[in-house]
Motif scaffolding. Structure first.
Motif, mmCIF file in Angstrom:
data_model
loop_
_atom_site.group_PDB
_atom_site.id
_atom_site.type_symbol
_atom_site.label_atom_id
_atom_site.label_comp_id
_atom_site.label_asym_id
_atom_site.label_seq_id
_atom_site.Cartn_x
_atom_site.Cartn_y
_atom_site.Cartn_z
ATOM 1 N N ILE A 25 0.844 -1.153 -0.104
ATOM 2 C CA ILE A 25 -0.173 0.123 -0.077
ATOM 3 C C ILE A 25 0.727 1.574 -0.083
ATOM 4 C CG2 ILE A 25 -2.078 -1.205 1.194
ATOM 5 C CD1 ILE A 25 -1.047 0.177 3.690
ATOM 6 N N TYR A 26 2.252 1.084 0.527
ATOM 7 C CA TYR A 26 2.935 2.241 0.602
ATOM 8 C C TYR A 26 3.760 2.428 -0.944
ATOM 9 C CZ TYR A 26 2.775 1.319 5.434
ATOM 10 O OH TYR A 26 2.339 0.889 6.721
ATOM 11 N N TRP A 27 3.683 1.661 -1.774
ATOM 12 C CA TRP A 27 4.386 1.697 -2.961
ATOM 13 C C TRP A 27 3.985 2.790 -4.142
ATOM 14 C CZ3 TRP A 27 7.324 -3.408 -3.675
ATOM 15 C CH2 TRP A 27 8.295 -3.773 -2.936
ATOM 16 N N ASN A 28 2.360 2.618 -4.459
ATOM 17 C CA ASN A 28 1.806 3.140 -5.736
ATOM 18 C C ASN A 28 2.172 4.590 -5.678
ATOM 19 O OD1 ASN A 28 0.690 2.799 -7.970
ATOM 20 N ND2 ASN A 28 -1.412 3.044 -7.222
ATOM 21 N N ASP A 29 2.084 5.468 -4.568
ATOM 22 C CA ASP A 29 2.223 6.639 -4.794
ATOM 23 C C ASP A 29 3.603 7.081 -4.598
ATOM 24 O OD1 ASP A 29 -0.519 6.933 -4.834
ATOM 25 O OD2 ASP A 29 -0.677 7.190 -2.416
ATOM 26 N N GLU A 30 4.515 6.373 -4.379
ATOM 27 C CA GLU A 30 6.059 6.829 -4.222
ATOM 28 C C GLU A 30 6.952 6.456 -5.464
ATOM 29 O OE1 GLU A 30 6.766 4.814 -0.942
ATOM 30 O OE2 GLU A 30 6.061 6.432 0.670
ATOM 31 N N ILE A 31 6.252 5.915 -6.495
ATOM 32 C CA ILE A 31 6.981 5.332 -7.582
ATOM 33 C C ILE A 31 7.779 6.343 -8.468
ATOM 34 C CG2 ILE A 31 5.228 5.095 -9.251
ATOM 35 C CD1 ILE A 31 8.337 2.904 -9.106
ATOM 36 N N ASP A 32 7.089 7.584 -8.852
ATOM 37 C CA ASP A 32 7.751 8.553 -9.310
ATOM 38 C C ASP A 32 9.054 9.144 -8.736
ATOM 39 O OD1 ASP A 32 5.970 8.255 -11.352
ATOM 40 O OD2 ASP A 32 4.489 10.080 -10.666
ATOM 41 N N LEU A 33 8.816 9.176 -7.414
ATOM 42 C CA LEU A 33 9.910 9.847 -6.273
ATOM 43 C C LEU A 33 11.135 8.950 -6.603
ATOM 44 C CD1 LEU A 33 10.943 12.030 -4.578
ATOM 45 C CD2 LEU A 33 10.040 10.920 -2.568
ATOM 46 N N VAL A 34 10.749 7.816 -6.430
ATOM 47 C CA VAL A 34 11.851 6.548 -6.241
ATOM 48 C C VAL A 34 12.397 6.643 -7.709
ATOM 49 C CG1 VAL A 34 12.378 4.020 -6.299
ATOM 50 C CG2 VAL A 34 10.796 5.076 -4.382
ATOM 51 N N ILE A 35 11.949 6.697 -8.798
ATOM 52 C CA ILE A 35 12.535 6.749 -9.871
ATOM 53 C C ILE A 35 13.659 7.933 -10.203
ATOM 54 C CG2 ILE A 35 12.032 7.060 -12.625
ATOM 55 C CD1 ILE A 35 9.694 5.036 -12.208
ATOM 56 N N SER A 36 12.958 8.893 -9.622
ATOM 57 C CA SER A 36 13.886 10.202 -9.724
ATOM 58 C C SER A 36 15.211 10.066 -8.965
ATOM 59 C CB SER A 36 13.115 11.415 -9.311
ATOM 60 O OG SER A 36 12.874 11.435 -7.647
ATOM 61 N N PHE A 37 14.864 9.278 -7.967
ATOM 62 C CA PHE A 37 16.068 8.893 -7.062
ATOM 63 C C PHE A 37 17.084 7.976 -7.766
ATOM 64 C CE2 PHE A 37 13.793 10.377 -3.156
ATOM 65 C CZ PHE A 37 14.410 11.404 -2.768
ATOM 66 N N ILE A 38 16.544 6.969 -8.504
ATOM 67 C CA ILE A 38 17.377 6.088 -9.039
ATOM 68 C C ILE A 38 18.084 6.820 -10.233
ATOM 69 C CG2 ILE A 38 17.532 4.118 -10.699
ATOM 70 C CD1 ILE A 38 14.872 3.216 -9.196
#
Length: 330
Positions: free
Chosen positions: A183-196
């Protein structure tokens, strides 16, 4: 507020910023208030778990490009094994398979250790990997990369960044898959990709397996900030109701968006409890959060109410700031 950490010659921005912590605490308290029976220790554990899952997603998504490379290898081997392979089957273009940046990630000790220790993988999602790979190879960017006779580390790095930014970030099945997993992941993917992408940009051609990935925290100070903000907001929840009610006289408290109330309570807690954070910084942060997490005009409403509350708290000498926290207080 971003923190920068240097590892030898590498410079990385830490992943967990103060704003992200504020957002996560907002989400945890929202859940806390709407779920009966939750205690403060449970809320604190949920916060720790949420932050941990964010870091899990960073590593799992970083490993995704390796899985795409592995899919390319599998398809190449299957083509060679045909009963009547074509010339192209026997002499494939292995530019993506031989990508130097992906090879660095595949050998990276920090990535492999985290993936192994936390048992993260894509083994149950082979169809997803296959479909994503087919999407990638049909993009103009990938075709241009594969057909360009020039080879080099920069081109290898650039295509990986494009795959994350253009394909993966816009691949709808990914969001569906992640929502099923956490439930924590769906809203955070864009931010995570920016960090990658930021991580990849730091890699250099001669980097070895010990190249660091992006750290989660700057230091214990951020962890303590998060725990104290969560704890103090919950402990003073009812007390702050009266303060907000006093300065929203034309509004029935029950008719104010609950998210607006939570945002204001977090802001009040931060202003009163953290002497080193300037009041203006706190106010600006929560107004920005309101733009994305509440109603259309919430930021204007919240700004007006908090301005009045801050004046009252200063008159009562309840706002105590020191060091950097004094900036803009007079």
């Amino acid at each position: 507020m971003h923190f920068i950490i240097k590892y030898h010659e590498y410079t990385f921005i830490t992943m967990i910023t103060r704003r992200l912590l504020r957002i996560k605490i907002l989400q945890i308290i929202f859940s806390y208030k709407f779920s009966g029976g939750k205690t403060l220790p449970i809320a604190e554990k949920e916060l720790d778990h949420s932050i941990k899952k964010f870091y899990d997603l960073y590593h799992q998504m970083t490993y995704l490009i390796i899985e795409l490379k592995n899919m390319a290898e599998t398809k190449t081997e299957l083509a060679k094994a045909k009963k009547a392979p074509t010339y192209e089957d026997l002499n494939p273009n292995t530019k993506f398979i031989d990508n130097q940046l992906i090879a660095q990630l595949e050998k990276n000790a920090a990535l492999n250790n985290y993936i192994h220790t936390n048992k993260l993988n894509w083994k149950k999602n082979r169809d997803f990997i296959k479909n994503l790979y087919n999407t990638v190879i049909n993009t103009d960017a990938y075709k241009e990369y594969m057909n360009n006779p020039k080879q080099g580390y920069k081109a290898d790095k650039d295509i990986v960044i494009k795959i994350y930014r253009v394909v993966i970030a816009n691949y709808e099945p990914l969001y569906q898959l992640l929502e099923e997993q956490s439930i924590y992941w769906n809203d955070e993917i864009d931010l995570v990709i920016s960090f990658i992408i930021k991580t990849i940009k730091e890699f250099r051609k001669d980097d070895g397996k010990d190249t660091p990935l992006m750290p989660l925290y700057k230091n214990e100070e951020d962890i303590n900030f998060a725990k104290k903000l969560l704890r103090k907001t919950i402990q003073n929840f009812d007390e702050y109701n009266e303060l907000i009610k006093q300065y929203s006289q034309n509004w029935d408290l029950e008719r104010i968006a609950f998210m607006d109330i939570l945002i204001m309570k977090l802001a009040i807690t931060e202003i009163l409890e953290f002497t080193s954070i300037p009041t203006r910084v706190t106010l600006d942060e929560y107004i920005e959060i309101a733009k994305n997490y509440s109603t259309e005009k919430s930021n204007i409403f919240i700004n007006g109410i908090l301005d009045k509350i801050i004046v009252k708290l200063k008159e009562e000498n309840k706002i105590q700031k020191d060091g950097r926290g004094l900036i803009g207080e007079n």
